[in-house]
Enzyme design. Sequence first.
Site, PDB file in Angstrom:
ATOM      1  CD  GLU A   1      50.864 -15.139 -82.547  1.00 52.22           C
ATOM      2  OE1 GLU A   1      49.837 -14.865 -81.880  1.00 52.22           O
ATOM      3  OE2 GLU A   1      51.431 -14.295 -83.253  1.00 52.22           O
TER       4      GLU A   1
ATOM      5  CG  HIS B   1      61.011  -8.999 -81.405  1.00 52.50           C
ATOM      6  ND1 HIS B   1      60.258  -8.088 -80.717  1.00 52.50           N
ATOM      7  CD2 HIS B   1      60.424  -9.135 -82.614  1.00 52.50           C
ATOM      8  CE1 HIS B   1      59.265  -7.667 -81.488  1.00 52.50           C
ATOM      9  NE2 HIS B   1      59.332  -8.289 -82.642  1.00 52.50           N
TER      10      HIS B   1
END
Lengths: 324, 362
Positions: free
Chosen positions: A60, A129
């Site tokens: 990321e 998540h």
Amino acid sequence: MPTITLAQGLNEALRYCMQRDDRVVVMGEDVGKAGGVFRITDKLQQEFGEQRVIDTPLAESGIVGTGIGLAIYGFKPVCEMQFDGFTYPAFEQITSHLAKYRSRTMGKLPLSVVVRIPYGGGIGAVEHHSESLEAYFTHTAGLKVVTPSTPSDAFALLVDVIEDPDPVIFLEPKRRYWIREDVELPVTNGDRRKARIVREGTDVTILTYGPSVRTVEDAAEEAAKDGVACEVIDLRWLNPLDLETIMTSVKKTGRAVVVTEAPITGSFSAELAARIAEDDFLSLHAPVIRVGGYDIPYPPAKVEDLYLPDLDRVLDAVDAVLNY
Amino acid sequence: MKGFVDPGSVSTESVQVLKPDGTLVPDHGYDIDLKEEDLREIYRVMILTRRIDQESTNLQRQGELGVYTPALGQEGAQVGAAYALEPQDWIFPSYRELGFAMLRGVQPSHILHLFRGTWHGGLFDYREYCIAPYAVPIATQTLHAVGFATGAKIDGTNTVAITCFGDGATSEGDFHEACNFAGVWKTPVVFFCQNNQYAISVPLAKQTAAPTIAVKALGYGFPGVRVDGNDVLASYVVTREAVRRARRGEGPTLIEAVTYRRGPHSTADDPSRYRTDEELNTWEALDPIARFEKYLETEGVLTAEFKEQCDAEGREAASKLRKEIVGAGPLDPNLLFEHVYAERTPNLEEQFAQFKRDQEGQ
Ligand SMILES: Cc1ncc(C[n+]2csc(CCOP(=O)(O)OP(=O)(O)O)c2C)c(N)n1
């Protein structure tokens, strides 16, 4: 009029921008053939090729960091973070560079980069998540922060931020990806830089955004049955914030409730409560009450319903400000 | 064991063109395509870099800069590499890369305003010189270089990016991600690591167990090369080859320039706490400028007159720098609110008004 989901609104927005501007590139994990784990980039690689819809290695910081380099070169990258909880590795690139480059170069190297992040809970996911990240980014000077709650807004706001000259954190309410709306594309009507008054009312102002908007709409409907008229405001932009719409409403109702999913301590809802109190204390008949997540790690799926603000918790808060 | 690859088998030798005594290494294996004027230009920039670097340290000692990160001892690595670039190639530096900026002709005070606390990014025109602002968060700029070079590749231009960083930076995740992205994408980028033996106080042996930094490139699927960083010609030729590879579409190269940071990490650092005088003396004897000077003198390229000319230029540049820095006032504080966004947000507009009222009140 065709019916689209919020996810399709986003997908169409990306397509629309990529067709109009060949500087727009999409990059992230699995955004190519797979079309992203939520299919937001569905079929874009087929249409625009591998150079403009880039499957990145799984990293990321790398996605945002190379996005910054592409922007310095002159591209307009739209970076996808696969999930909220996996944005953290990119935090340094976002806060130390993306947010600051324009300022430290005195405007000579501005970065027009969008970082899209599916966020929030409610989909029964495993840990990492379901996070609500907005406070990190609203706290960071130099970033804009936007979150849509409807398919038409999803389209219009994403187009708007891709064209924006500043870096934008675009938070997508993942549990609302599949909600539907009849929409004629491209959406052009309305000033979507302003907050959206979802429902007008005179008794209580409820401020909310992203995934919580639906919950609050349902609560307002329920409250109406008891004769309580809630004015529901979907903020859309957390930064820049449309304070005018907020304060006009609070002046009218004299009562405000803020509903978000994020843990409330140090949250963006804290900012809203503080602003309202600072700007118009005398209009208030009651303190601003916040409904949000508890200050605990986001819970496992089987008990997440106990964590997410629901209809009852919103109605309790409405009662509290009415009966203060 | 069968199938195990042994890091001990990796060569730790460095490419060298000039021996420490300034004589040519007989079969160094590279084509030295530099004319006399190139050699003189490289020399001139090395002298200028050292002089400006020294003046910057002095300015800090006199309280004119908040801090400074000296490049003393690393001029050969830097100027050699910089000379291998075309003017349109972009440089993504850390905070110790004066040699690159001097070669491009950046006005030194424009860089030093960063250290003076005038403006975070310094005050030079990044696009004119094709140099990104100094990156302070370690290794973060390596990713920017990869992204930039990816842009150049998508556009089909011939531009290459080079990114400079230290040995400590190779421990950061961003360095790994940058190498990995560049390897996969075959990006036209050069990773230029100055292994100056220390990251502040921490020696290389505590950063990595790898036999060299250069060998790390193999893990990313592209070549790495170790070069004597105090040999300006060696630094030049290996960087030239890396840049050529990049321009030919052959992808990235990792260069490890083995050198030594002779000054403190920054003016706030006391190196006597972690290294010995003997070690410093050893490296002083390997000075990159002295080595190159001997070579140039033997070749008859360096006349006393040219040397004096370079020294005079250095002196003048240093005094000009001093004039520009000493007593330089702060920028208009209103600028603080000017470039946070393309346009001030309503919130900032409000705070800006408050800020101005606060200033007037004082
Ligand atoms: C991400 C990050 N962590 C820590 C620091 C503090 N710091 C500044 S310089 C430095 C050492 C860097 O060493 P190296 O990469 O070898 O470069 P050198 O200074 O030797 O040129 C450290 C730890 C920083 N700037 N950025």
